[in-house]
Design an enzyme around this catalytic site. Structure first.
Site, PDB file in Angstrom:
ATOM      1  N   VAL A 134      43.406  33.482  32.672  1.00  0.00           N
ATOM      2  CA  VAL A 134      44.579  33.618  32.687  1.00  0.00           C
ATOM      3  C   VAL A 134      45.672  32.821  33.492  1.00  0.00           C
ATOM      4  O   VAL A 134      45.477  33.334  34.098  1.00  0.00           O
ATOM      5  CB  VAL A 134      44.424  35.320  33.309  1.00  0.00           C
ATOM      6  CG1 VAL A 134      46.082  35.760  32.769  1.00  0.00           C
ATOM      7  CG2 VAL A 134      43.401  36.371  32.158  1.00  0.00           C
ATOM      8  N   HIS A 181      41.673  37.100  43.496  1.00  0.00           N
ATOM      9  CA  HIS A 181      40.007  38.029  43.255  1.00  0.00           C
ATOM     10  C   HIS A 181      40.174  38.548  44.837  1.00  0.00           C
ATOM     11  O   HIS A 181      39.939  36.806  45.884  1.00  0.00           O
ATOM     12  CB  HIS A 181      39.490  37.164  42.335  1.00  0.00           C
ATOM     13  CG  HIS A 181      39.528  36.334  41.424  1.00  0.00           C
ATOM     14  ND1 HIS A 181      38.710  37.226  40.056  1.00  0.00           N
ATOM     15  CD2 HIS A 181      39.824  35.430  40.795  1.00  0.00           C
ATOM     16  CE1 HIS A 181      39.032  36.442  39.122  1.00  0.00           C
ATOM     17  NE2 HIS A 181      39.480  35.800  39.692  1.00  0.00           N
ATOM     18  N   ASP A 199      38.172  44.006  38.564  1.00  0.00           N
ATOM     19  CA  ASP A 199      38.136  42.858  37.364  1.00  0.00           C
ATOM     20  C   ASP A 199      37.058  43.466  35.988  1.00  0.00           C
ATOM     21  O   ASP A 199      36.239  44.575  36.134  1.00  0.00           O
ATOM     22  CB  ASP A 199      37.365  41.918  38.022  1.00  0.00           C
ATOM     23  CG  ASP A 199      36.832  41.018  37.078  1.00  0.00           C
ATOM     24  OD1 ASP A 199      38.245  39.781  37.432  1.00  0.00           O
ATOM     25  OD2 ASP A 199      36.463  40.573  36.528  1.00  0.00           O
ATOM     26  N   ILE A 200      37.030  43.187  34.828  1.00  0.00           N
ATOM     27  CA  ILE A 200      36.621  43.988  34.021  1.00  0.00           C
ATOM     28  C   ILE A 200      35.263  43.061  33.368  1.00  0.00           C
ATOM     29  O   ILE A 200      34.168  44.532  33.360  1.00  0.00           O
ATOM     30  CB  ILE A 200      37.363  43.641  32.661  1.00  0.00           C
ATOM     31  CG1 ILE A 200      37.040  44.511  31.605  1.00  0.00           C
ATOM     32  CG2 ILE A 200      36.868  42.605  31.923  1.00  0.00           C
ATOM     33  CD1 ILE A 200      37.964  45.202  29.900  1.00  0.00           C
ATOM     34  N   HIS A 231      47.146  35.015  39.676  1.00  0.00           N
ATOM     35  CA  HIS A 231      46.307  36.610  40.567  1.00  0.00           C
ATOM     36  C   HIS A 231      45.192  35.617  41.241  1.00  0.00           C
ATOM     37  O   HIS A 231      44.334  34.647  41.103  1.00  0.00           O
ATOM     38  CB  HIS A 231      45.179  37.126  38.857  1.00  0.00           C
ATOM     39  CG  HIS A 231      44.624  35.824  38.028  1.00  0.00           C
ATOM     40  ND1 HIS A 231      45.002  35.273  37.581  1.00  0.00           N
ATOM     41  CD2 HIS A 231      42.899  35.503  38.314  1.00  0.00           C
ATOM     42  CE1 HIS A 231      44.119  34.419  36.957  1.00  0.00           C
ATOM     43  NE2 HIS A 231      42.735  35.104  37.606  1.00  0.00           N
ATOM     44  N   ASN A 236      41.657  30.711  41.004  1.00  0.00           N
ATOM     45  CA  ASN A 236      40.756  30.255  39.273  1.00  0.00           C
ATOM     46  C   ASN A 236      42.015  29.018  39.800  1.00  0.00           C
ATOM     47  O   ASN A 236      43.457  30.058  39.793  1.00  0.00           O
ATOM     48  CB  ASN A 236      40.333  30.407  38.797  1.00  0.00           C
ATOM     49  CG  ASN A 236      38.872  30.843  39.116  1.00  0.00           C
ATOM     50  OD1 ASN A 236      38.666  29.974  40.233  1.00  0.00           O
ATOM     51  ND2 ASN A 236      38.784  31.566  39.122  1.00  0.00           N
TER      52      ASN A 236
HETATM   53  P1  5GP Z   1      40.330  33.800  36.217  1.00  0.00           P
HETATM   54  O1  5GP Z   1      39.240  33.333  35.493  1.00  0.00           O
HETATM   55  O2  5GP Z   1      41.975  33.145  35.268  1.00  0.00           O
HETATM   56  O3  5GP Z   1      40.493  33.416  37.589  1.00  0.00           O
HETATM   57  O4  5GP Z   1      40.631  35.505  36.157  1.00  0.00           O
HETATM   58  C1  5GP Z   1      40.787  36.356  35.257  1.00  0.00           C
HETATM   59  C2  5GP Z   1      39.812  38.021  35.611  1.00  0.00           C
HETATM   60  O5  5GP Z   1      40.690  38.935  34.783  1.00  0.00           O
HETATM   61  C3  5GP Z   1      38.704  37.567  35.348  1.00  0.00           C
HETATM   62  O6  5GP Z   1      37.929  38.323  35.787  1.00  0.00           O
HETATM   63  C4  5GP Z   1      38.462  38.786  33.993  1.00  0.00           C
HETATM   64  O7  5GP Z   1      37.111  39.141  34.000  1.00  0.00           O
HETATM   65  C5  5GP Z   1      39.014  39.370  34.459  1.00  0.00           C
HETATM   66  N1  5GP Z   1      40.112  40.234  33.184  1.00  0.00           N
HETATM   67  C6  5GP Z   1      39.681  39.469  31.644  1.00  0.00           C
HETATM   68  N2  5GP Z   1      40.516  40.433  30.622  1.00  0.00           N
HETATM   69  C7  5GP Z   1      40.326  41.660  31.911  1.00  0.00           C
HETATM   70  C8  5GP Z   1      40.959  42.806  30.954  1.00  0.00           C
HETATM   71  O8  5GP Z   1      41.312  42.830  30.121  1.00  0.00           O
HETATM   72  N3  5GP Z   1      41.028  43.912  32.076  1.00  0.00           N
HETATM   73  C9  5GP Z   1      40.805  43.521  33.227  1.00  0.00           C
HETATM   74  N4  5GP Z   1      40.574  44.882  34.215  1.00  0.00           N
HETATM   75  N5  5GP Z   1      40.120  42.447  33.767  1.00  0.00           N
HETATM   76  C10 5GP Z   1      40.467  41.112  32.512  1.00  0.00           C
END
Ligand code: 5GP
Length: 122
Positions: free
Chosen positions: A103, A109, A38-39, A107, A94
Site C-alpha cells: 500500500v 506497523h 491490521d487485517i 504507514h 516497508n
Molecule cells: P505493507 O505490506 O504495505 O507494508 O502493509 C500493508 C498492510 O495493510 C498489510 O499488513 C495488510 O494486511 C494491511 N491491509 C491491507 N488491506 C487492509 C484492509 O482493508 N484493512 C486493514 N485493516 N488492513 C489492511
C-alpha cells in the site's frame, strides 16, 4: 518528483478506511493520524499507524516532507503497545515493492506481543 516511488492514489485502501468507506477496527485517531488493526495480524498487537494526508507514499518522503508528523506517529507506538501488547514494540516501514510494501500510502506497523521475542517477524 523524479525520486518519488509512485504518485499517491486517493483510492488507496487506507484512504477508504480514513473516509469510512471501508470498515476497520480503529484504535486511535486525531486530526492528522489514524491507527487501526491490521487485517492480517502477525502478532498479538499489529496496528497500522497512518497519516491522513495522501501526500507521502513512503517513510523517506514523509521524513523529508513532514518530520514532525513522523515523530507524532512514532509517539503513538508506546501507548498502543502498552494497551494491546506487552509494552515493548517493533516498528516496521516497508519501503518499495521488493521490500513487501503493498500500500503506497505511508504507514507504520506497530507490532507487540510474545511472538516478537522469537525474532521471526520482520
Ligand atoms: P505493507 O505490506 O504495505 O507494508 O502493509 C500493508 C498492510 O495493510 C498489510 O499488513 C495488510 O494486511 C494491511 N491491509 C491491507 N488491506 C487492509 C484492509 O482493508 N484493512 C486493514 N485493516 N488492513 C489492511
Amino acid at each position: 518528483m523524479s525520486d518519488r516511488i509512485t504518485a499517491m492514489s486517493d483510492e488507496s485502501v487506507f484512504t477508504k478506511i480514513i473516509s469510512r468507506e471501508i470498515e476497520a477496527r480503529i484504535v486511535a485517531e486525531n486530526d492528522r493520524i489514524i491507527a487501526f488493526e491490521d487485517i492480517a495480524p502477525q502478532a498479538q498487537c499489529h496496528v497500522l499507524v497512518v497519516p491522513k494526508t495522501t501526500e507521502y507514499a513512503t517513510v523517506e518522503e514523509l521524513a523529508a516532507g513532514d518530520p514532525v508528523l513522523l515523530a507524532e506517529m512514532v509517539a503513538l507506538a508506546r501507548p498502543i503497545a502498552l494497551e494491546r501488547g506487552n509494552g515493548d514494540f517493533r516498528l516496521v516501514f516497508n519501503n518499495g515493492e521488493k521490500a513487501g510494501q503493498t500500500v503506497f500510502h505511508v504507514h507504520m506497523h506497530v507490532l507487540s506481543g510474545p511472538e516478537l521475542s522469537e525474532g521471526n517477524i520482520a
